[in-house]
Design a protein around this motif. Structure first.
Motif, short mmCIF file in Angstrom:
data_model
loop_
_atom_site.label_atom_id
_atom_site.label_comp_id
_atom_site.label_asym_id
_atom_site.label_seq_id
_atom_site.Cartn_x
_atom_site.Cartn_y
_atom_site.Cartn_z
N ASN B 32 -22.05 30.35 -32.45
CA ASN B 32 -21.49 29.05 -32.00
C ASN B 32 -22.15 29.02 -30.54
OD1 ASN B 32 -19.93 28.76 -34.25
ND2 ASN B 32 -17.78 29.35 -33.15
N PHE B 34 -22.74 26.56 -26.81
CA PHE B 34 -22.05 26.04 -25.87
C PHE B 34 -22.89 25.71 -24.71
CE2 PHE B 34 -17.83 26.58 -28.17
CZ PHE B 34 -18.16 28.05 -28.68
N LYS B 49 -20.80 21.40 -27.68
CA LYS B 49 -20.66 22.65 -28.52
C LYS B 49 -21.34 22.09 -29.81
CE LYS B 49 -16.39 20.95 -30.14
NZ LYS B 49 -14.81 20.88 -29.88
N PHE B 51 -21.29 23.99 -33.57
CA PHE B 51 -20.73 25.09 -34.85
C PHE B 51 -21.58 24.89 -36.06
CE2 PHE B 51 -17.68 25.72 -31.93
CZ PHE B 51 -16.57 25.03 -31.83
N MET B 94 -21.30 32.22 -28.64
CA MET B 94 -20.17 33.09 -29.46
C MET B 94 -20.54 33.72 -30.45
SD MET B 94 -15.88 32.18 -30.17
CE MET B 94 -15.50 31.93 -28.50
N GLY B 96 -20.57 34.83 -34.29
CA GLY B 96 -19.70 34.97 -35.69
C GLY B 96 -18.39 34.98 -35.61
N ALA B 97 -17.92 35.83 -36.02
CA ALA B 97 -16.16 36.28 -35.93
C ALA B 97 -15.92 36.96 -35.03
CB ALA B 97 -15.90 36.56 -37.42
N THR B 98 -16.52 37.38 -33.73
CA THR B 98 -16.17 38.28 -32.95
C THR B 98 -15.28 37.93 -31.99
OG1 THR B 98 -17.97 38.07 -31.47
CG2 THR B 98 -18.44 39.52 -33.23
N ASN B 99 -15.21 36.43 -31.62
CA ASN B 99 -14.67 35.99 -30.28
C ASN B 99 -15.35 36.31 -28.99
OD1 ASN B 99 -12.52 34.38 -31.64
ND2 ASN B 99 -11.33 36.35 -31.90
N LYS B 100 -16.46 36.92 -29.33
CA LYS B 100 -16.90 37.56 -27.91
C LYS B 100 -18.09 36.53 -27.42
CE LYS B 100 -19.68 41.23 -26.24
NZ LYS B 100 -20.12 42.47 -26.53
N LEU B 101 -17.72 35.88 -26.25
CA LEU B 101 -18.61 34.54 -25.64
C LEU B 101 -19.34 35.07 -24.40
CD1 LEU B 101 -18.74 31.55 -25.70
CD2 LEU B 101 -16.93 31.55 -23.99
N ILE B 102 -20.66 35.07 -24.54
CA ILE B 102 -21.49 35.60 -23.55
C ILE B 102 -22.22 34.41 -22.92
CG2 ILE B 102 -23.42 36.97 -23.28
CD1 ILE B 102 -20.80 38.42 -23.90
N PHE B 103 -22.35 34.32 -21.60
CA PHE B 103 -23.15 33.47 -20.90
C PHE B 103 -24.43 33.61 -20.48
CE2 PHE B 103 -19.86 30.29 -19.89
CZ PHE B 103 -18.64 30.76 -20.23
N GLY B 104 -25.32 32.84 -20.62
CA GLY B 104 -26.68 32.85 -19.85
C GLY B 104 -26.62 32.87 -18.41
#
Lengths: 114, 113
Positions: B32, B34, B49, B51, B94, B96-104
């Motif tokens: 996903n 953003f 966003k 998806f 984000m 897949g299904a990890t809920n891990k949101l990483i920023f640039g």
């Protein structure tokens, strides 16, 4: 209500103090996050809770201790911090049933360690 | 290492100029995507966003972004910027299904009147 509320907005603490940051959401979200943001840098992921269980710890020092007492609340307990821990601490929440979820951010707590 | 890259660290434009900010990510699989904006002294706000579906997504304030899967890119565009667009822009992923949101790393945009 699409808000993530963080308290306090500002916090100054000494290196021997113990303090806690609080985060609250009432959107029914089941994923909650702590991020640290230094000036002119991107938010760095610290912790993720999914369904009240710690699912991700990005190798954060033990002087930061997260807690998720229930699905609406997220705390970050601070103890023996260093001046370099001064930053904006952001809380976020997301529905939790990934994929296709977005995170909502609070306004942050500006922490200064003296 | 898996990462999110923004190649433009600091962009200066005049009002009415067109904007394109690059974002590349290195994760495989479902993501996903953003774009967030952070105005001076304010909190992060979601601009748009992606998806699934139409790879061209429209967001608030006239922004749009295009997902190009083959290039692992999600570039942000605006045809005509305003002084009020002065802010820091962050791409985020984000996985897949990890809920891990990483920023640039962020791009600081300064629009001159």
């Amino acid at each position: 209500d699409t808000e993530v509320t963080q308290t306090p907005k500002h916090l100054v603490m000494g290196m021997t103090n113990k303090k806690s940051l609080k985060c609250e959401q009432h959107m029914g979200h089941r994923a909650m996050y702590w991020y640290k943001q230094k000036a002119k840098k991107p938010p760095e992921l610290m912790f993720v809770y999914s369904y009240e269980k710690l699912s991700i710890n990005e190798s954060v020092p033990s002087r930061f201790s997260p807690e998720c007492p229930n699905s609406s609340l997220l705390n970050l307990h601070l103890h023996a911090l260093q001046p370099e821990d001064s930053a904006l601490y952001l809380c976020a929440s997301a529905p939790g049933y990934a994929p296709n979820t977005e995170a909502f951010f609070g306004q942050g707590t500006r922490l200064t360690v003296v | 290492a898996q990462s999110v890259s923004q190649h433009n660290h600091h962009v200066i434009l005049s009002e009415a100029a067109s904007l394109e900010l690059g974002c590349n990510y290195s994760y495989g699989g479902t993501v996903n995507l953003f774009w967030y904006v952070q105005y001076p002294g304010q909190h992060l706000q979601l601009l748009l966003k992606y998806f699934s579906g139409d790879p061209l997504v429209k967001g608030i304030k006239g922004f749009e972004a295009e997902f190009i899967k083959s290039k692992f890119s999600f570039n942000l565009r605006k045809p005509s910027v305003q002084w009020s667009d002065t802010a820091e822009y962050f791409c985020a992923v984000m996985r897949g299904a990890t809920n891990k949101l990483i920023f640039g790393t962020g791009t600081l945009l300064a629009v001159q009147p």
